[in-house]
Structure formats: structure tokens, C-alpha cells
Design a protein around this motif. Structure first.
Motif, PDB file in Angstrom:
ATOM      1  N   ALA A 201      12.483  45.742 -43.153  1.00 54.19           N
ATOM      2  CA  ALA A 201      12.705  46.712 -42.089  1.00 54.19           C
ATOM      3  C   ALA A 201      13.207  46.008 -40.829  1.00 54.19           C
ATOM      4  O   ALA A 201      12.875  44.848 -40.560  1.00 54.19           O
ATOM      5  CB  ALA A 201      11.409  47.460 -41.784  1.00 54.19           C
ATOM      6  N   TRP A 202      14.017  46.710 -40.057  1.00 54.50           N
ATOM      7  CA  TRP A 202      14.368  46.288 -38.707  1.00 54.50           C
ATOM      8  C   TRP A 202      13.449  47.055 -37.768  1.00 54.50           C
ATOM      9  O   TRP A 202      13.354  48.286 -37.834  1.00 54.50           O
ATOM     10  CB  TRP A 202      15.830  46.588 -38.425  1.00 54.50           C
ATOM     11  CG  TRP A 202      16.272  46.294 -37.026  1.00 54.50           C
ATOM     12  CD1 TRP A 202      16.757  47.184 -36.103  1.00 54.50           C
ATOM     13  CD2 TRP A 202      16.274  45.027 -36.362  1.00 54.50           C
ATOM     14  NE1 TRP A 202      17.067  46.559 -34.924  1.00 54.50           N
ATOM     15  CE2 TRP A 202      16.778  45.217 -35.046  1.00 54.50           C
ATOM     16  CE3 TRP A 202      15.889  43.733 -36.747  1.00 54.50           C
ATOM     17  CZ2 TRP A 202      16.913  44.187 -34.120  1.00 54.50           C
ATOM     18  CZ3 TRP A 202      16.024  42.701 -35.831  1.00 54.50           C
ATOM     19  CH2 TRP A 202      16.530  42.926 -34.539  1.00 54.50           C
ATOM     20  N   VAL A 203      12.725  46.325 -36.894  1.00 52.18           N
ATOM     21  CA  VAL A 203      11.650  46.938 -36.116  1.00 52.18           C
ATOM     22  C   VAL A 203      11.890  46.683 -34.623  1.00 52.18           C
ATOM     23  O   VAL A 203      11.255  45.809 -34.023  1.00 52.18           O
ATOM     24  CB  VAL A 203      10.277  46.395 -36.560  1.00 52.18           C
ATOM     25  CG1 VAL A 203       9.150  47.185 -35.888  1.00 52.18           C
ATOM     26  CG2 VAL A 203      10.120  46.468 -38.075  1.00 52.18           C
ATOM     27  N   GLY A 233       8.623  57.375 -38.452  1.00 49.75           N
ATOM     28  CA  GLY A 233       9.324  56.117 -38.213  1.00 49.75           C
ATOM     29  C   GLY A 233       8.912  55.386 -36.952  1.00 49.75           C
ATOM     30  O   GLY A 233       9.435  54.306 -36.668  1.00 49.75           O
ATOM     31  N   GLU A 256       7.072  50.773 -31.596  1.00 44.06           N
ATOM     32  CA  GLU A 256       8.249  50.243 -32.277  1.00 44.06           C
ATOM     33  C   GLU A 256       8.750  51.266 -33.278  1.00 44.06           C
ATOM     34  O   GLU A 256       8.008  52.138 -33.739  1.00 44.06           O
ATOM     35  CB  GLU A 256       7.909  48.923 -32.976  1.00 44.06           C
ATOM     36  CG  GLU A 256       6.688  48.996 -33.856  1.00 44.06           C
ATOM     37  CD  GLU A 256       6.033  47.652 -34.138  1.00 44.06           C
ATOM     38  OE1 GLU A 256       6.249  46.690 -33.362  1.00 44.06           O
ATOM     39  OE2 GLU A 256       5.312  47.561 -35.138  1.00 44.06           O
ATOM     40  N   THR A 257      10.024  51.171 -33.597  1.00 46.89           N
ATOM     41  CA  THR A 257      10.607  52.049 -34.605  1.00 46.89           C
ATOM     42  C   THR A 257      10.789  51.252 -35.897  1.00 46.89           C
ATOM     43  O   THR A 257      11.183  50.083 -35.871  1.00 46.89           O
ATOM     44  CB  THR A 257      11.957  52.620 -34.159  1.00 46.89           C
ATOM     45  OG1 THR A 257      12.863  51.547 -33.884  1.00 46.89           O
ATOM     46  CG2 THR A 257      11.795  53.457 -32.908  1.00 46.89           C
ATOM     47  N   ARG A 259      12.831  50.906 -39.162  1.00 47.24           N
ATOM     48  CA  ARG A 259      14.096  51.307 -39.756  1.00 47.24           C
ATOM     49  C   ARG A 259      14.254  50.597 -41.104  1.00 47.24           C
ATOM     50  O   ARG A 259      14.549  49.398 -41.161  1.00 47.24           O
ATOM     51  CB  ARG A 259      15.255  50.962 -38.825  1.00 47.24           C
ATOM     52  CG  ARG A 259      15.183  51.681 -37.478  1.00 47.24           C
ATOM     53  CD  ARG A 259      16.314  51.300 -36.560  1.00 47.24           C
ATOM     54  NE  ARG A 259      16.186  51.940 -35.256  1.00 47.24           N
ATOM     55  CZ  ARG A 259      16.976  51.687 -34.208  1.00 47.24           C
ATOM     56  NH1 ARG A 259      17.963  50.798 -34.344  1.00 47.24           N
ATOM     57  NH2 ARG A 259      16.785  52.309 -33.066  1.00 47.24           N
ATOM     58  N   ASP A 263      16.946  54.254 -44.446  1.00 50.11           N
ATOM     59  CA  ASP A 263      17.219  55.066 -43.254  1.00 50.11           C
ATOM     60  C   ASP A 263      18.638  54.887 -42.760  1.00 50.11           C
ATOM     61  O   ASP A 263      19.133  55.692 -41.977  1.00 50.11           O
ATOM     62  CB  ASP A 263      16.252  54.695 -42.124  1.00 50.11           C
ATOM     63  CG  ASP A 263      14.808  54.964 -42.478  1.00 50.11           C
ATOM     64  OD1 ASP A 263      14.561  55.897 -43.262  1.00 50.11           O
ATOM     65  OD2 ASP A 263      13.920  54.237 -41.985  1.00 50.11           O
ATOM     66  N   ARG A 264      19.302  53.807 -43.186  1.00 50.70           N
ATOM     67  CA  ARG A 264      20.641  53.509 -42.688  1.00 50.70           C
ATOM     68  C   ARG A 264      21.728  53.954 -43.653  1.00 50.70           C
ATOM     69  O   ARG A 264      22.904  53.682 -43.439  1.00 50.70           O
ATOM     70  CB  ARG A 264      20.753  52.009 -42.407  1.00 50.70           C
ATOM     71  CG  ARG A 264      19.779  51.523 -41.337  1.00 50.70           C
ATOM     72  CD  ARG A 264      20.105  50.112 -40.888  1.00 50.70           C
ATOM     73  NE  ARG A 264      19.725  49.117 -41.879  1.00 50.70           N
ATOM     74  CZ  ARG A 264      18.544  48.531 -41.941  1.00 50.70           C
ATOM     75  NH1 ARG A 264      17.616  48.857 -41.070  1.00 50.70           N
ATOM     76  NH2 ARG A 264      18.262  47.622 -42.861  1.00 50.70           N
TER      77      ARG A 264
END
Length: 265
Positions: A201-203, A233, A256-257, A259, A263-264
Motif C-alpha cells: 500500500a501507499w500510505v 481507506g 493516513e490514507t 491506497r 484502488d488505483r
């Protein structure tokens, strides 16, 4: 000789409450400087501006990414009293505000009052018995992190519902922790949600608040970070930092989100 952290958080007084700084890529998470590092730079500018030396609480809202390079920090004193000063800092790059800080500063050495706690520091094996964070990011060349083996399952590709990470943190160049560095260390562990998702994940950080409770003694810092709820999310991350004398020196909360690759799509 000053450390990398001292050099990379240095600010220059430009007059009229403005400060210049050079953001280093030494603290990067991929291509973006670590949020705690950026807040520490702004905190140093506020220390220069205010009559009180220590941030008791500091909150950052991250509007847009900041790239390594020059930034300008605009500061305003909101209120200055006998024991507390309140201030705001706006970090600008390429003519755009990227990060906004609000903070309350005081003097930790002058603080007096009730002490009470219902929990102690987390139980973590000695640093030599923990799992080194061999993570290929520049940040982890500057900060040594060693995970409690009980929370290092995600490094082996295993998943867990327990979104908690604990372990030790210190500067790789041997610099001892101080007040401003606690802001960096409060954002110094990978997101606890990685124990469930893995490091896929990108956070990005939306908001980070750090409360400074005491001046840390020399030695590595004992850290624990936990996420209990993820909703749509968005996740909270609650942190504790303790020094080697078993004193609570900082608390943090981060929004934080999360991702995920799905999700992308």
C-alpha cells in the motif's frame, strides 16, 4: 561535528518571520521526504521565532508533496504568554503552500504538575534480539529501526489482523535523540497496516500530531505504533515513544490514507 539531522533541519532567518531551509533527500520515503522530518524542519524555524524552546504539541496538515530542495517557511505568532506560545508555520515551495503547522511551545524544564499513568512501556526484547529493518529506502539509511520479532511477521510475507508494530529506533550516525528528533521518530516506522496488507500500500499522511512529554535521555527509543480502525481507506495511527529510562517522551496520532494497488485500477 553536527549530525545529518542537525544539518538537514537547519534554517536561515530571512527576516519578517520568514525562514529558508534546504530539504534533503536523505530522509526520503521513495521520492518524498518523510513527513516527520519536514515537520521537524518547521519546528526548528518556530523555535527560532518563539520565546519558548520546546514544542509541547505540533500538528501538520500535508496539502501537497514537498520535493528535496529549497523551501520557505512563513511563521506567525498567534499568542505569546508566560508559559506557552502558540504559532503557525506555512512551508512553501514553488510558490505554493505545501504544509501547514500549528504548535504550542513551552519550556519542558520549567513544567510542574501531576504525573499519572495507567500503562507502562511496551515489552520489547533487547535491540540486538530484534529484527533490523532492512528496507530499501533512503530514510532507513539514516534511521536504524529494529522490530520486535512478535510484530515482524509482515517482513516474512505473513499477514495478521493485529495492526501493531513495536521496536527500537535511533539515528544511524550515532546522534542522540532530543526534542526535535522526537517529531521525526514519531513518523519513523512503517505503517502498522502493513501487517494486514503487506508493504504493497501507499500510505500518505493527511495529518500528524506529536505531543512532547519529556526530554529523552541518551540511547535508543522504544516505540509502539497501532492502528485500530480503517474506514473507507482512512486509518488512524497512534504512537508511543519511551526512552531507555522507561519514561514516556512523546505521543503521536496520524491520519493516513491507505491506497492499495486495487484502488488505483
Amino acid at each position: 561535528m553536527s549530525s545529518n539531522f542537525d544539518r538537514d533541519t537547519a534554517v536561515t532567518d530571512l527576516g519578517d518571520g520568514r525562514y529558508g531551509a534546504g530539504i534533503s533527500d536523505r530522509w526520503n520515503i521513495q521520492d518524498v521526504p518523510n513527513g516527520g522530518y519536514l515537520m521537524a524542519v518547521a519546528a526548528r524555524a518556530l523555535r527560532e521565532r518563539l520565546p519558548h524552546p520546546d514544542p509541547f504539541t505540533i500538528t501538520g496538515h500535508f496539502f501537497n508533496p514537498i520535493a528535496p530542495g529549497s523551501v520557505e517557511i512563513e511563521t506567525d505568532i498567534l499568542k505569546s504568554g508566560k508559559t506557552l506560545s502558540y504559532a503557525e508555520a506555512r512551508v512553501r515551495q514553488a510558490d505554493a503552500e505545501r504544509l501547514r503547522i500549528t504548535a504550542a511551545y513551552g519550556d519542558l524544564d520549567a513544567r510542574r504538575g501531576l504525573d499519572h499513568g495507567t500503562e507502562g512501556p511496551p515489552s520489547i526484547p533487547a535491540i540486538e534480539d530484534c529484527v533490523p529493518a532492512k528496507i530499501p529506502l533512503r530514510f532507513f539509511e539514516s534511521v536504524d529501526v529494529a522490530f520486535n520479532p512478535d510484530t515482524a511477521d509482515w517482513l516474512r510475507g505473513e499477514n495478521s489482523e493485529a495492526c501493531e508494530l513495536s521496536g527500537w529506533a535511533r539515528f544511524a550516525d550515532g546522534r542522540e535523540p532530543d526534542i526535535l528528533s522526537l517529531i521525526l521518530f514519531a513518523d519513523g516506522f512503517p505503517p502498522p497496516i502493513f501487517r494486514k496488507t503487506g508493504p504493497v500500500a501507499w500510505v500518505p499522511t493527511v495529518e500528524l500530531t506529536v505531543q512532547i512529554r519529556a526530554r529523552p535521555c541518551p540511547g535508543p527509543l522504544r516505540c509502539r505504533f497501532r492502528t485500530r480502525f480503517v474506514t473507507g481507506g482512512f486509518a488512524e495511527e497512534d504512537g508511543e515513544i519511551w526512552d531507555t529510562e522507561g519514561r514516556l517522551v512523546a505521543l503521536s496520532r496520524q491520519l493516513e490514507t491507505i491506497r492499495l494497488p486495487s484502488d488505483r485500477r
